[in-house]
Each structure stands twice: as structure tokens, then as C-alpha cells.
Design a protein around this motif. Structure first.
Motif, mmCIF file in Angstrom:
data_model
loop_
_atom_site.group_PDB
_atom_site.id
_atom_site.type_symbol
_atom_site.label_atom_id
_atom_site.label_comp_id
_atom_site.label_asym_id
_atom_site.label_seq_id
_atom_site.Cartn_x
_atom_site.Cartn_y
_atom_site.Cartn_z
ATOM 1 N N GLU A 145 29.401 55.659 14.801
ATOM 2 C CA GLU A 145 28.442 55.237 15.830
ATOM 3 C C GLU A 145 29.083 54.226 16.778
ATOM 4 O OE1 GLU A 145 23.833 53.616 16.024
ATOM 5 O OE2 GLU A 145 25.025 53.175 14.242
ATOM 6 N N ARG A 146 29.728 53.214 16.235
ATOM 7 C CA ARG A 146 30.380 52.197 17.072
ATOM 8 C C ARG A 146 31.506 52.801 17.895
ATOM 9 N NH1 ARG A 146 34.321 48.483 17.726
ATOM 10 N NH2 ARG A 146 33.690 46.380 18.332
ATOM 11 N N MET A 147 32.283 53.675 17.280
ATOM 12 C CA MET A 147 33.375 54.326 18.000
ATOM 13 C C MET A 147 32.838 55.126 19.192
ATOM 14 S SD MET A 147 36.009 57.300 16.772
ATOM 15 C CE MET A 147 34.676 58.483 16.739
ATOM 16 N N MET A 148 31.736 55.837 18.986
ATOM 17 C CA MET A 148 31.175 56.642 20.072
ATOM 18 C C MET A 148 30.571 55.767 21.172
ATOM 19 S SD MET A 148 32.086 59.683 19.522
ATOM 20 C CE MET A 148 31.120 60.586 20.729
ATOM 21 N N ILE A 149 30.103 54.574 20.844
ATOM 22 C CA ILE A 149 29.646 53.636 21.871
ATOM 23 C C ILE A 149 30.854 53.170 22.692
ATOM 24 C CG2 ILE A 149 28.552 51.391 22.331
ATOM 25 C CD1 ILE A 149 26.567 53.536 21.396
ATOM 26 N N ARG A 150 31.994 53.001 22.042
ATOM 27 C CA ARG A 150 33.225 52.671 22.791
ATOM 28 C C ARG A 150 33.583 53.791 23.759
ATOM 29 N NH1 ARG A 150 38.337 51.569 20.083
ATOM 30 N NH2 ARG A 150 37.693 52.806 18.293
ATOM 31 N N VAL A 151 33.466 55.044 23.305
ATOM 32 C CA VAL A 151 33.757 56.194 24.180
ATOM 33 C C VAL A 151 32.770 56.221 25.343
ATOM 34 C CG1 VAL A 151 33.841 58.718 24.315
ATOM 35 C CG2 VAL A 151 34.858 57.536 22.351
ATOM 36 N N LEU A 152 31.501 55.958 25.065
ATOM 37 C CA LEU A 152 30.485 55.904 26.116
ATOM 38 C C LEU A 152 30.824 54.823 27.141
ATOM 39 C CD1 LEU A 152 27.651 56.613 27.290
ATOM 40 C CD2 LEU A 152 26.738 54.870 25.728
ATOM 41 N N ALA A 153 31.164 53.634 26.670
ATOM 42 C CA ALA A 153 31.527 52.535 27.574
ATOM 43 C C ALA A 153 32.749 52.909 28.413
ATOM 44 C CB ALA A 153 31.795 51.257 26.777
ATOM 45 N N PHE A 154 33.720 53.577 27.791
ATOM 46 C CA PHE A 154 34.892 54.041 28.536
ATOM 47 C C PHE A 154 34.453 54.990 29.651
ATOM 48 C CE2 PHE A 154 38.440 56.640 29.680
ATOM 49 C CZ PHE A 154 39.549 55.805 29.609
#
Length: 180
Positions: free
Chosen positions: A38-47
Motif C-alpha cells: 500500500e505504501r509503495m503504491m502511494i509512492r508510485v501515485l505521488a511519482f
């Protein structure tokens, strides 16, 4: 023996009609052993939201001196510092002193509690924006995570859609604090 990061690969296609930014990015994402999908995918979203030629992932969770994502200019000055999760006020105030802009993407059901505790402490940070991803949406985004991903991100009129194959997630960010 220390656990090693898990490597994820993502081909990310971005169509940001709000900024007029259209590009493909091949990302290599190191997921720290303590980090969730979940946190990793939020990083991808922010990117995807801030995608630019020089935007890159930092060491983030494994290094207190680097953010999750950052954008530096050609002189190595930090233009944008992005944190994911619920960082403490000292870390954010230090980042505000080092960067032109700092943006936090909080998520999870405890974000409201975290923000109530942080709000007054961060009021003086004029170059700080805090955004919240509702927990239902961050959990739906987590389900898109795979070791090799083909992702599409479309941004139009402030609405964000992230999709992989037949699965699609609409993200409606909530602004908790905006730049002063």
C-alpha cells in the motif's frame, strides 16, 4: 542477516491533462522490508502526480536524510521533497528548511488522528502541503501492486485514475494543508 529490499518494476504511462504532461517512465522500485504494498503504491501515485524529467525516488524509509521522492535542479538544490505516510513534525520542518516545496501524502485510517496532532506544530511551514489519500482508495491501489506492473495514470480536472489491466482506481485527494 538483514532483510533485503524487494525490487518491483513498473512501466508507468502518464497522461496529465492538467499539466500537459504526457510521458512513459520505467521505474525500478525498491520496497523496504518494513514497507507495505500500500505504501509503495502511494509512492508510485505521488511519482505520477509530480512526474518530471529529474524526479526520482529517494532512500526515504531507510535514510532519514532523504525523502521518498525528490526533485533536484541542476545545481543539486532540492525543489520538491515528497514524504509518504505520517512523518513526524521535526522531519517535516527540517525538510521545509532544505526544499522549496514539501508535500506529504498521508494514507490509512489513522491519518485524521496523525493530522490533528501535527496540524498546530506545522502551521508555520508555509512551503508545506499535506494531502490525504482516503483509506478505501489506498487499499484499492494496493491491489494493483505486482512485481512487474504495467500502469496507466490519467489526471484530468483534479481527478486521478490509476489502472493496471482491467483494474482501475479513482483517487480523490483530500487537502489537509495547502501552501500559504
Amino acid at each position: 542477516m538483514a532483510l533485503k529490499s524487494i525490487i518491483y518494476k513498473a512501466d508507468l504511462n502518464i497522461s496529465d491533462m492538467d499539466r500537459g504532461y504526457y510521458a512513459d517512465h520505467s521505474l525500478t522500485i525498491a520496497r523496504h522490508p518494513s514497507e507495505t504494498d500500500e505504501r509503495m503504491m502511494i509512492r508510485v501515485l505521488a511519482f505520477a502526480i509530480h512526474a518530471a524529467e529529474r524526479l526520482e525516488f529517494g532512500k526515504g524509509i531507510s535514510d532519514t536524510e532523504e525523502p521518498d521522492i525528490w526533485l533536484k535542479d541542476y545545481t543539486d538544490a532540492i525543489q520538491l521533497w515528497i514524504e509518504v505516510g505520517q512523518p513526524d513534525d521535526r522531519r517535516l520542518l527540517k525538510a521545509c528548511g532544505r526544499s522549496e516545496q514539501v508535500i506529504v501524502y498521508s494514507f490509512a485510517s489513522a491519518s485524521d488522528i496523525w493530522w490533528k496532532a501535527m496540524n498546530s506544530r506545522l502551521d508555520r511551514a508555509k512551503n508545506l502541503r499535506v494531502m490525504n489519500v482516503p483509506s478505501e482508495q489506498s487499499q484499492a491501489l494496493e491491489k494493483l501492486a505486482q512485481r512487474n506492473m504495467q500502469l496507466q495514470c490519467t489526471i484530468q480536472d483534479g481527478q486521478i485514475w490509476m489502472s493496471a489491466g482491467d483494474a482501475s482506481v479513482q483517487i480523490d485527494l483530500e487537502t489537509l494543508k495547502d501552501f500559504a
